[in-house]
Design a protein around this motif. Structure first.
Motif, PDB file in Angstrom:
ATOM      1  N   ARG A  91      27.563 -25.704   3.213  1.00 57.53           N
ATOM      2  CA  ARG A  91      27.880 -27.112   3.035  1.00 57.53           C
ATOM      3  C   ARG A  91      29.311 -27.413   3.472  1.00 57.53           C
ATOM      4  NH1 ARG A  91      24.515 -27.910  -2.674  1.00 57.53           N
ATOM      5  NH2 ARG A  91      22.459 -27.778  -1.670  1.00 57.53           N
ATOM      6  N   LYS A  92      29.582 -28.717   3.635  1.00 52.51           N
ATOM      7  CA  LYS A  92      30.918 -29.208   4.009  1.00 52.51           C
ATOM      8  C   LYS A  92      31.282 -28.944   5.477  1.00 52.51           C
ATOM      9  CE  LYS A  92      31.579 -30.359  -0.298  1.00 52.51           C
ATOM     10  NZ  LYS A  92      31.484 -31.791  -0.729  1.00 52.51           N
ATOM     11  N   VAL A  93      30.278 -28.755   6.342  1.00 46.65           N
ATOM     12  CA  VAL A  93      30.590 -28.591   7.776  1.00 46.65           C
ATOM     13  C   VAL A  93      29.878 -29.642   8.632  1.00 46.65           C
ATOM     14  CG1 VAL A  93      31.106 -26.131   7.618  1.00 46.65           C
ATOM     15  CG2 VAL A  93      28.750 -26.870   8.091  1.00 46.65           C
ATOM     16  N   GLY A  94      29.218 -30.620   7.970  1.00 42.03           N
ATOM     17  CA  GLY A  94      28.542 -31.679   8.714  1.00 42.03           C
ATOM     18  C   GLY A  94      27.094 -31.402   9.053  1.00 42.03           C
ATOM     19  N   LEU A  95      26.495 -30.422   8.395  1.00 39.15           N
ATOM     20  CA  LEU A  95      25.110 -30.064   8.717  1.00 39.15           C
ATOM     21  C   LEU A  95      24.110 -31.158   8.344  1.00 39.15           C
ATOM     22  CD1 LEU A  95      24.571 -26.280   7.908  1.00 39.15           C
ATOM     23  CD2 LEU A  95      24.082 -27.456  10.050  1.00 39.15           C
ATOM     24  N   ALA A  96      24.309 -31.786   7.189  1.00 34.92           N
ATOM     25  CA  ALA A  96      23.356 -32.807   6.744  1.00 34.92           C
ATOM     26  C   ALA A  96      23.246 -33.919   7.780  1.00 34.92           C
ATOM     27  CB  ALA A  96      23.793 -33.375   5.394  1.00 34.92           C
ATOM     28  N   LYS A  97      24.365 -34.373   8.270  1.00 35.41           N
ATOM     29  CA  LYS A  97      24.368 -35.448   9.268  1.00 35.41           C
ATOM     30  C   LYS A  97      23.698 -34.995  10.559  1.00 35.41           C
ATOM     31  CE  LYS A  97      27.446 -38.753  11.529  1.00 35.41           C
ATOM     32  NZ  LYS A  97      28.853 -39.239  11.632  1.00 35.41           N
ATOM     33  N   ALA A  98      23.999 -33.768  10.990  1.00 35.31           N
ATOM     34  CA  ALA A  98      23.432 -33.255  12.242  1.00 35.31           C
ATOM     35  C   ALA A  98      21.919 -33.062  12.130  1.00 35.31           C
ATOM     36  CB  ALA A  98      24.105 -31.938  12.603  1.00 35.31           C
ATOM     37  N   ILE A  99      21.460 -32.570  10.982  1.00 39.99           N
ATOM     38  CA  ILE A  99      20.024 -32.370  10.767  1.00 39.99           C
ATOM     39  C   ILE A  99      19.302 -33.711  10.718  1.00 39.99           C
ATOM     40  CG2 ILE A  99      18.286 -31.569   9.110  1.00 39.99           C
ATOM     41  CD1 ILE A  99      20.348 -29.388   8.280  1.00 39.99           C
ATOM     42  N   LYS A 100      19.885 -34.664   9.989  1.00 39.71           N
ATOM     43  CA  LYS A 100      19.275 -35.987   9.864  1.00 39.71           C
ATOM     44  C   LYS A 100      19.173 -36.666  11.229  1.00 39.71           C
ATOM     45  CE  LYS A 100      17.892 -38.703   6.391  1.00 39.71           C
ATOM     46  NZ  LYS A 100      17.188 -39.765   7.093  1.00 39.71           N
ATOM     47  N   LYS A 101      20.184 -36.500  12.043  1.00 35.16           N
ATOM     48  CA  LYS A 101      20.165 -37.088  13.390  1.00 35.16           C
ATOM     49  C   LYS A 101      19.065 -36.457  14.232  1.00 35.16           C
ATOM     50  CE  LYS A 101      23.210 -38.062  17.361  1.00 35.16           C
ATOM     51  NZ  LYS A 101      22.411 -37.404  18.399  1.00 35.16           N
ATOM     52  N   ARG A 102      18.936 -35.121  14.134  1.00 39.12           N
ATOM     53  CA  ARG A 102      17.931 -34.430  14.952  1.00 39.12           C
ATOM     54  C   ARG A 102      16.520 -34.762  14.494  1.00 39.12           C
ATOM     55  NH1 ARG A 102      15.137 -33.800  18.146  1.00 39.12           N
ATOM     56  NH2 ARG A 102      14.607 -32.034  19.484  1.00 39.12           N
ATOM     57  N   VAL A 103      16.270 -34.862  13.195  1.00 42.28           N
ATOM     58  CA  VAL A 103      14.925 -35.172  12.729  1.00 42.28           C
ATOM     59  C   VAL A 103      14.593 -36.638  13.013  1.00 42.28           C
ATOM     60  CG1 VAL A 103      15.410 -35.892  10.335  1.00 42.28           C
ATOM     61  CG2 VAL A 103      13.286 -34.661  10.863  1.00 42.28           C
ATOM     62  N   PHE A 104      15.605 -37.486  13.029  1.00 38.84           N
ATOM     63  CA  PHE A 104      15.404 -38.883  13.425  1.00 38.84           C
ATOM     64  C   PHE A 104      14.973 -38.946  14.888  1.00 38.84           C
ATOM     65  CE2 PHE A 104      17.121 -42.769  15.362  1.00 38.84           C
ATOM     66  CZ  PHE A 104      16.533 -43.744  14.573  1.00 38.84           C
ATOM     67  N   GLU A 105      15.655 -38.183  15.741  1.00 36.77           N
ATOM     68  CA  GLU A 105      15.298 -38.135  17.167  1.00 36.77           C
ATOM     69  C   GLU A 105      13.877 -37.591  17.361  1.00 36.77           C
ATOM     70  OE1 GLU A 105      19.861 -37.337  18.811  1.00 36.77           O
ATOM     71  OE2 GLU A 105      18.437 -35.678  18.565  1.00 36.77           O
ATOM     72  N   LEU A 106      13.535 -36.560  16.588  1.00 39.62           N
ATOM     73  CA  LEU A 106      12.197 -35.970  16.679  1.00 39.62           C
ATOM     74  C   LEU A 106      11.139 -36.986  16.250  1.00 39.62           C
ATOM     75  CD1 LEU A 106      10.533 -33.406  17.262  1.00 39.62           C
ATOM     76  CD2 LEU A 106      10.835 -32.768  14.851  1.00 39.62           C
ATOM     77  N   SER A 107      11.445 -37.760  15.219  1.00 43.13           N
ATOM     78  CA  SER A 107      10.525 -38.802  14.747  1.00 43.13           C
ATOM     79  C   SER A 107      10.307 -39.859  15.821  1.00 43.13           C
ATOM     80  CB  SER A 107      11.085 -39.467  13.482  1.00 43.13           C
ATOM     81  OG  SER A 107      11.242 -38.538  12.438  1.00 43.13           O
ATOM     82  N   ARG A 108      11.381 -40.238  16.514  1.00 40.12           N
ATOM     83  CA  ARG A 108      11.283 -41.249  17.570  1.00 40.12           C
ATOM     84  C   ARG A 108      10.484 -40.712  18.765  1.00 40.12           C
ATOM     85  NH1 ARG A 108      11.099 -45.540  18.039  1.00 40.12           N
ATOM     86  NH2 ARG A 108      12.548 -46.081  19.693  1.00 40.12           N
ATOM     87  N   GLU A 109      10.631 -39.403  19.024  1.00 41.79           N
ATOM     88  CA  GLU A 109       9.884 -38.788  20.119  1.00 41.79           C
ATOM     89  C   GLU A 109       8.382 -38.766  19.814  1.00 41.79           C
ATOM     90  OE1 GLU A 109      11.597 -34.931  20.532  1.00 41.79           O
ATOM     91  OE2 GLU A 109      13.596 -35.708  20.962  1.00 41.79           O
ATOM     92  N   LYS A 110       8.040 -38.412  18.588  1.00 40.14           N
ATOM     93  CA  LYS A 110       6.639 -38.257  18.206  1.00 40.14           C
ATOM     94  C   LYS A 110       5.967 -39.587  17.860  1.00 40.14           C
ATOM     95  CE  LYS A 110       6.525 -33.489  16.522  1.00 40.14           C
ATOM     96  NZ  LYS A 110       5.333 -33.104  17.307  1.00 40.14           N
TER      97      LYS A 110
END
Length: 238
Positions: A91-110
């Motif tokens: 935690r505290k390295v920005g992972l939550a934001k990066a994961i949320k962004k990637r799963v958002f992109e995956l949702s938009r793709e699918k």
């Protein structure tokens, strides 16, 4: 440790081995925060991985670092990015934001036409959602699929939700609507086009004024030259 130490990718069947640890951490994290959460089973999380409807973050040494998955409701009209979790070790390295962004992109793709929504009590997640373009909405704008609301039954706040006829609860509802975003984009493009058109008109007017000024100046110089006798020093500026 920085975000570059992690690989954030769509999960596959090869990542099923992490399902137990991910589910346990989801539950323990919710208990530590004192907030309600619908408990996930490892089999469910593993199925999401196998279907390619999840994102996992892995540290360069192979340990799982974070996770989030996609759920669909109302025949694919609505999509939720659920179960966001980050391993306490990372935690505290920005992972939550990066994961949320990637799963958002995956949702938009699918599901490019689906509305993407979320229910959360976490301020950090609300901020991430807001940065992605989500807007706070009432529960009435979310899916009314009964299966979705059944998922809240294991939440400690379920009685509160039902006592309010599912109109609100402890969670904040947020929604990303592709139709609304397309409209906003068109309006933005239109505003830019109008602004450019105004600038073009102003530039043309300025150019015309400069040409008129130059022509007048040239005519004035010719006039002065014609009326001032040879050998007479002209007034400064001419």
């Amino acid at each position: 440790m920085t975000i570059s130490d992690f690989l954030i990718i769509p999960a596959t069947a090869a990542h099923v081995e992490y399902a137990d640890d991910i589910c346990n951490e989801m539950f323990e994290s919710a208990k530590a925060r004192g907030t309600g959460i619908a408990r996930r089973k490892p089999e469910y999380v593993a199925r999401k991985m196998d279907e390619g409807k999840a994102v996992i973050a892995l540290h360069k040494d192979g340990r799982w670092a974070g996770f989030c998955y996609i759920e669909t409701w109302s025949h694919g009209d609505y999509v939720a990015n659920s179960g966001l979790i980050v391993n306490p070790e990372f935690r505290k390295v920005g992972l939550a934001k990066a994961i949320k962004k990637r799963v958002f992109e995956l949702s938009r793709e699918k599901y490019p036409k689906a509305k993407i929504f979320g229910l959360t009590t976490g301020l950090a997640v609300m901020k991430i959602n807001s940065d992605l373009g989500y807007e706070p909405v009432t529960y009435s704008e979310l899916t009314q699929d009964e299966e979705f609301w059944k998922g809240c039954q294991s939440c400690v706040n379920y009685d509160i939700l039902m006592s309010k006829d599912r109109k609100n609860c402890m969670c904040t509802a947020m929604l990303w609507d592709p139709v609304e975003k397309e409209r906003e984009l068109k309006e933005k493009i239109q505003r830019r086009a109008e602004a450019k058109e105004r600038l073009d008109r102003i530039s043309k007017k300025q150019s015309l004024l400069k040409r008129i000024e130059a022509k007048l100046w040239k005519s004035t110089k010719k006039f002065v030259a014609s009326v001032i006798p040879v050998g007479v020093k002209p007034v400064k500026g001419f």
